[in-house]
Design an enzyme around this catalytic site. Structure first.
Site, PDB file in Angstrom:
ATOM      1  N   GLU A 168       0.799  -1.228   0.000  1.00  0.00           N
ATOM      2  CA  GLU A 168       0.000   0.000   0.000  1.00  0.00           C
ATOM      3  C   GLU A 168       0.832   1.278   0.000  1.00  0.00           C
ATOM      4  O   GLU A 168       0.771   2.073   0.930  1.00  0.00           O
ATOM      5  CB  GLU A 168      -0.979  -0.034   1.185  1.00  0.00           C
ATOM      6  CG  GLU A 168      -1.956  -1.193   1.008  1.00  0.00           C
ATOM      7  CD  GLU A 168      -3.063  -1.248   2.042  1.00  0.00           C
ATOM      8  OE1 GLU A 168      -4.212  -1.522   1.655  1.00  0.00           O
ATOM      9  OE2 GLU A 168      -2.789  -1.025   3.227  1.00  0.00           O
ATOM     10  N   GLU A 228      -4.324 -10.586  -0.056  1.00  0.00           N
ATOM     11  CA  GLU A 228      -5.198 -10.505   1.115  1.00  0.00           C
ATOM     12  C   GLU A 228      -6.629 -10.771   0.665  1.00  0.00           C
ATOM     13  O   GLU A 228      -7.070 -10.246  -0.346  1.00  0.00           O
ATOM     14  CB  GLU A 228      -5.151  -9.105   1.761  1.00  0.00           C
ATOM     15  CG  GLU A 228      -3.800  -8.753   2.328  1.00  0.00           C
ATOM     16  CD  GLU A 228      -3.726  -7.327   2.886  1.00  0.00           C
ATOM     17  OE1 GLU A 228      -4.748  -6.786   3.358  1.00  0.00           O
ATOM     18  OE2 GLU A 228      -2.630  -6.754   2.830  1.00  0.00           O
TER      19      GLU A 228
HETATM   20  C1  GAL Z   1      -5.367  -3.978   3.796  1.00  0.00           C
HETATM   21  C2  GAL Z   1      -3.967  -3.780   4.330  1.00  0.00           C
HETATM   22  C3  GAL Z   1      -3.743  -4.504   5.627  1.00  0.00           C
HETATM   23  C4  GAL Z   1      -4.894  -4.233   6.556  1.00  0.00           C
HETATM   24  C5  GAL Z   1      -6.192  -4.634   5.924  1.00  0.00           C
HETATM   25  C6  GAL Z   1      -7.385  -4.298   6.769  1.00  0.00           C
HETATM   26  O1  GAL Z   1      -5.690  -2.972   2.938  1.00  0.00           O
HETATM   27  O2  GAL Z   1      -2.986  -4.187   3.413  1.00  0.00           O
HETATM   28  O3  GAL Z   1      -2.544  -4.062   6.174  1.00  0.00           O
HETATM   29  O4  GAL Z   1      -4.932  -2.880   6.820  1.00  0.00           O
HETATM   30  O5  GAL Z   1      -6.353  -3.920   4.750  1.00  0.00           O
HETATM   31  O6  GAL Z   1      -7.413  -4.967   7.955  1.00  0.00           O
HETATM   32 MG    MG Z   2      -2.492  -0.095   5.065  1.00  0.00          MG
END
Ligand code: GAL
Ligand code: MG
Length: 997
Positions: A427, A492
């Site tokens: 990010e 993720e």
């Molecule tokens: C993503 C990010 C993670 C965490 C997650 C939300 O966008 O990469 O670090 O923030 O969202 O829990």
């Molecule tokens: Mg972040």
């Protein structure tokens, strides 16, 4: 004229002062070491400039506080705890940071003897957050940054025999902080080990290895690059596998370097499923190091990434360094427990989000077998907020800062076979500095794949990575050449915040169906709650609980593991969803099954099937099948040899199939279950019996209360409100309130974006009922009470027209039939509802629960892969899941009957169709209100929810909503169940009885 002078910790172009070049973390090293962990003197200040004069000198510091290292000072009473996901806690003005810059000076006296002094001394910090200066005996020895990477300084010339002073000044904020905006608590200090290494003059400084394969994919090619301190140094090397020599030789470095290459015929290859490791020992006359080597090859073949030529699927999790008492300080034991648990739960991959882990973490991944995405300590998410996301990412003056984070990671970790991808960060938008980092990584190591989700176009990465991609888009990515042909990975997905995620199966099905999709990583492993004991309560804090503002509150409570390491129901679900053997029944058969082997390397020879025939509670037959043979990615057919048997009446039968490991593994005992599935058997037959008769029921009305009674039961109704008020036996109330309709559940995190509409527009929690009619009819042996009601919520034109029909039998049973007809007299209505069901109350003494339905754990419509049908018992309290941030929990799907009892008598409820069940000692309102578990008020009754349907969980706190089929729409419904009080212990027997009427 410049307005200000850059301070050292605000100079983004200053990478370090005096830091040694990054190098391999050896697996073993003969050099002597002194651990500097333990007590240090500590002085906390609000700014570095406030440092007392001469603080770096030995004579100062005796009056300071004492702190233990490693630790984060915020959890030792200094500074304050603060959690944010995206926001920096200061104005964005790179590279400058606030003048008020919490600072800690650490000081330690170390005694060194003569023998030690005959070698060189390296001072190694494994991790300091965020930047620091070091002085040795009053002289400046160096400066370094990047919180999650080690820094080494050669301090030989500054030392003396006897006592030596080491002073470290740590800055909370530095230019580096702009690159360390990961979603986590802001924590500072020397939070990883510190040590002195006694390095011989003729020592091995570095040894970078790669266990490559030749074109046969059978023979290993050992490649090693050795660096020695002396320009010319002789030595020997030896490669061993399980103590047996595989190869050996001698070397001589020139200009301090030598490259070795050796063919290792028929090598035992490394994969996450077969973590075969070799050990390379490199020795000089005075120094010996060991590194481990795994022979394996990672490459892209026909647009898929492969390990040893096999296309693999990643079933991963995102892992942060976290400990509920220690913040970001993690011990070897904890990492080992994490890795073991991951393996036990079928997880085969881990992403070090969003920074390199402790050295030992990679050793464990090599040893136990997990594919790793190692990620550089780099995130500048807060820039997105100001709509100039690539501000520093695309500013060449920050190039070195970006490159440094990747290069040092690679140099430290490149020997680990477990690492299959290098990730440049998270990010941080995209720009020239990532291009430079990518180039630098590839120059150092071209044997692994490059990852960075922020390269949205997959311009320079080897894999196309996205996060929280919705199923629809994922399908498009899979079917069309979106962003080219690179393989896709979901770095993720499945946000494990609070209750959830649901809907994982749909993702897994996609990954398994489309070759381009090579799996993903659940966000995330751990809930980051901070252990707190206060006022007699023990609980876990999250953002805002320290008065920290701004904060993202409980967004850090989003893991598969609770802070106390209890696996959440979601972890059990994930285990089953990703189980590497899938068992499906062959259509039209009862006992023929197909096994699909989703392992990428293991054949099914190492597994066996344990099967059993289950008649609700009893297990009638069981056996094992252990001649499985399916090759990786192949299927085979098995026939479960259960023999015909005479079924009991009114009983459901199931075939359970469990896939187990034959032998003990490093992470589990022999017989370890990797998958458990259940199939209903089509052999039920019903016997209906005459309902027993009790003494004649008396019926009377007084003050609007209708009482129906004989010596076995007393049932009361309110004629005006149209409620069933109670069901009692011998003056004891078992049911203390009859059904009331509800469409509400205590908000789960995954409903956070629906909550406002649901609760402030549709007022689903604010319902009321209007009695339309109340009639009753006496017949022989029974009294029928019919109630018409209109159910709706405040100011809503939608609702339900409900007909309740209660039949009270002289035998003591109360049958309830509910017909609900959905009404809409206007236009506005919610897209879907949390649930459609009823809530009742039971006597609070009835704390022993038993049910026939899915279990044993909590399960929901879109999260019930791990729940199988059976008869289970538990206490009412234990039926719930104690989420750190209270919310709806403890639901069970497909419940056919349940009871709550006091050991003597049980209130039994038999459903005519599968219903959802929740039993709790608190109301939904109290659950909704509570911010911590200890806030939940104990209710005066057992609260019983029976759902016609409850919506699934989804993953919408970050990601996909509940899929359509798991959304409960405004719809007609019916529910039918029967209440009765039975002797405790007789529940199963009574539940089976079915009556003619
Ligand atoms: C993503 C990010 C993670 C965490 C997650 C939300 O966008 O990469 O670090 O923030 O969202 O829990
Ligand atoms: Mg972040």
């Amino acid at each position: 004229m410049t307005r200000r002078k850059k301070k050292r910790w605000e100079d983004h172009q200053l990478g370090h002062i005096g830091r040694r070049e990054a190098r391999t973390a050896f697996y073993k090293d003969s050099a002597n070491r002194i651990s500097l962990n333990g007590e240090w003197k500590f002085l906390y200040m609000e700014a570095p400039e406030l440092s007392p004069e001469g603080f770096m000198n030995k004579e100062n510091g005796s009056q300071w506080d004492t702190i233990d290292v490693p630790s984060v000072w915020q959890l030792r009473g200094y500074d304050r705890m603060h959690y944010t996901d995206v926001l920096y806690l200061f104005p964005i003005n790179p590279p400058f940071v606030p003048t008020e810059n919490p600072t800690g000076i650490y000081k330690k006296i170390v005694s060194l003897n003569k023998e030690w002094m005959s070698h060189d001394t390296i001072l190694k910090f494994h991790g300091v957050d965020s930047a620091f200066d070091v002085w040795v005996n009053g002289t400046h020895a160096g400066y370094s940054k990047v919180s999650r990477l080690p820094s080494e300084f050669d301090i030989t010339d500054l030392l003396q025999e006897g006592e030596n002073d080491i002073t470290v000044r740590v800055y909370k904020w530095s230019d580096g902080t702009y690159l360390e905006d990961q979603d986590m608590w802001w924590l500072s200090g020397i939070y990883r080990d510190v040590e002195l290494i006694n390095e011989p003059k003729n020592s091995i400084i570095d040894c970078a290895v790669n266990g490559d394969l030749d074109s046969s994919y059978k023979n290993g090619i050992l490649k090693a690059d050795i660096t020695t301190k002396e320009k010319s140094c002789e030595g020997t090397w030896k490669l061993e596998r399980a103590g047996k020599e595989a190869a050996s030789g001698v070397f001589r470095t020139e200009d301090g370097k030598v490259h070795l290459e050796e063919m290792i015929p028929e090598a035992d290859l490394w994969t996450a499923e077969t973590p075969n490791l070799y050990e390379l020992t490199v020795s000089t006359n005075c120094h010996e190091i060991k590194v481990r080597v795994g022979f394996r090859k990672i490459e892209i073949i026909d647009h898929n990434f492969c390990v040893n030529k096999q296309v693999i699927l990643l079933n991963g999790v995102n892992h942060h360094d976290y400990n509920p008492k220690e913040g970001r300080c993690v011990t070897y034991e904890q990492s080992k427990a994490d890795v073991l648990l991951m393996k036990q739960y079928n997880i085969n991959a881990v992403r070090c989000s969003h920074y390199p882990a402790n050295e030992h973490f990679y050793d464990l991944c090599d040893e136990y077998g997990l594919y790793v995405i190692d990620e550089a300590d780099l995130e500048c998410h807060g820039f997105e907020w100001v709509e100039r996301y690539d501000w520093i990412t695309d500013d060449p003056s920050w190039e070195q800062a970006y490159v440094d984070r990747s290069v040092r990671m690679v140099k430290r970790n490149r020997n680990h076979p477990s690492i299959i991808m290098w990730s440049m960060g998270n990010e941080s938008s995209f720009g020239c500095n990532f291009k430079s980092a990518a180039k630098a990584i590839k120059e150092l190591d071209s044997t692994r794949l490059l990852h960075y989700e922020g390269d949205y176009e997959a311009e320079i990465t080897d894999v196309y990575s996205t996060m929280y991609t919705r199923l629809k888009r994922l399908k498009e990515i899979a079917e069309y050449e979106i962003k080219g042909k690179k393989p896709h990975v979901m770095c993720e997905y499945g946000h494990a915040m609070g209750n959830g995620p649901g809907g994982l199966k749909a993702y897994q099905d996609m990954y398994r169906k489309y070759k381009r999709l090579q799996g993903g990583f659940i966000w995330e492993w751990y809930d980051h709650g901070i252990y707190t004991e206060e006022g007699g309560e023990t609980y876990y804090r999250y953002g805002g609980n320290y008065g920290d503002f701004p904060t993202n509150g409980n967004f850090c409570i989003d893991g598969l593991l609770m802070p106390d390491r209890t696996p959440s129901p979601a972890l059990l679900e994930y285990k089953q969803v990703i189980a590497p053997v899938e068992v499906t029944r062959i259509d039209g058969t009862q006992r023929e099954f197909q096994l699909k082997n989703y392992h990428d390397f293991l054949t099914l020879e190492q597994f066996y099937i344990k099967w059993s025939v289950q008649g609700e509670k009893k297990f009638l037959q069981e056996g094992n099948i252990d001649h499985l043979t399916a090759l990786p990615h192949e299927t085979e057919k098995v026939i479960i040899p259960f023999t015909p048997f005479k079924p009991e009446a009114n009983t459901d039968y199931y075939l359970n199939i469990t896939v187990c490991r034959k032998e003990a593994t490093q992470y589990a005992e022999a017989g370890h279950e990797i998958s458990k599935v259940q199939f209903p058997l089509d052999i039920r037959y019903n016997i209906l019996e005459e309902r027993p008769q009790g003494n004649a029921l008396k019926v009377w009305e007084a003050e609007n209360i209708l009482t129906i009674e004989n010596d076995g039961v007393t049932v009361r109704f309110h004629k005006v409100f149209g409620h069933l008020l109670s069901v009692s036996v011998k003056d004891k109330e078992y049911l203390s309130e009859g059904p009331r309709m509800t469409v509400y559940r205590a908000t789960i995190d995954n409903d956070m974006y629906k909550k406002e509409d649901w609760m402030e527009k549709y007022f689903i929690q604010k319902s009321s009922e209007q009695t339309e009619y109340f009639r009753y009819k006496e017949a022989q042996d029974k009294v029928t009470v019919s109630v018409g009601k209109y159910f709706g919520c405040y100011n809503q034109s939608w609702g339900f027209q409900c007909d309740y029909e209660y039949t009270v039998y002289s035998s003591g049973q109360v049958k309830v039939n509910l017909y609900g007809k959905a009404i809409q007299n206007g236009k506005l209505e919610p897209a879907f509802l949390p649930r459609i069901g009823i809530v009742m109350k039971g006597n609070k003494e009835l704390q022993q629960a038993v049910w026939y339905g899915r279990g044993p754990g909590e399960n929901y419509a879109d999260s019930k892969e791990a729940g199988v049908m059976g008869i289970y018992s538990n206490s009412v309290d234990e039926m719930g899941t104690n989420y750190i941030f209270p919310q709806e929990n403890g639901h069970r799907e497909d419940v056919r009957w349940f009871g709550i009892g006091d050991g003597d008598k049980t209130l039994l409820c038999k459903a005519e169709m599968p219903l959802g069940l929740n039993l709790a000692n608190y109301t939904d309102e109290s659950l909704e209100e509570a911010k911590h578990p200890f806030h939940i008020e104990r209710a005066e009754d057992v609260i019983i929810h029976l759902d016609y349907a409850q919506s699934g969980l989804g993953s919408n706190s970050c990601g996909e909503e509940q899929q359509e089929e798991f959304k409960v729409k405004l719809q007609d419904f019916t529910m039918a169940f029967e209440l009765q009080v039975v002797s405790s212990g007789e529940e199963v027997k009574e539940a089976k009885r079915r009556y003619l009427d």
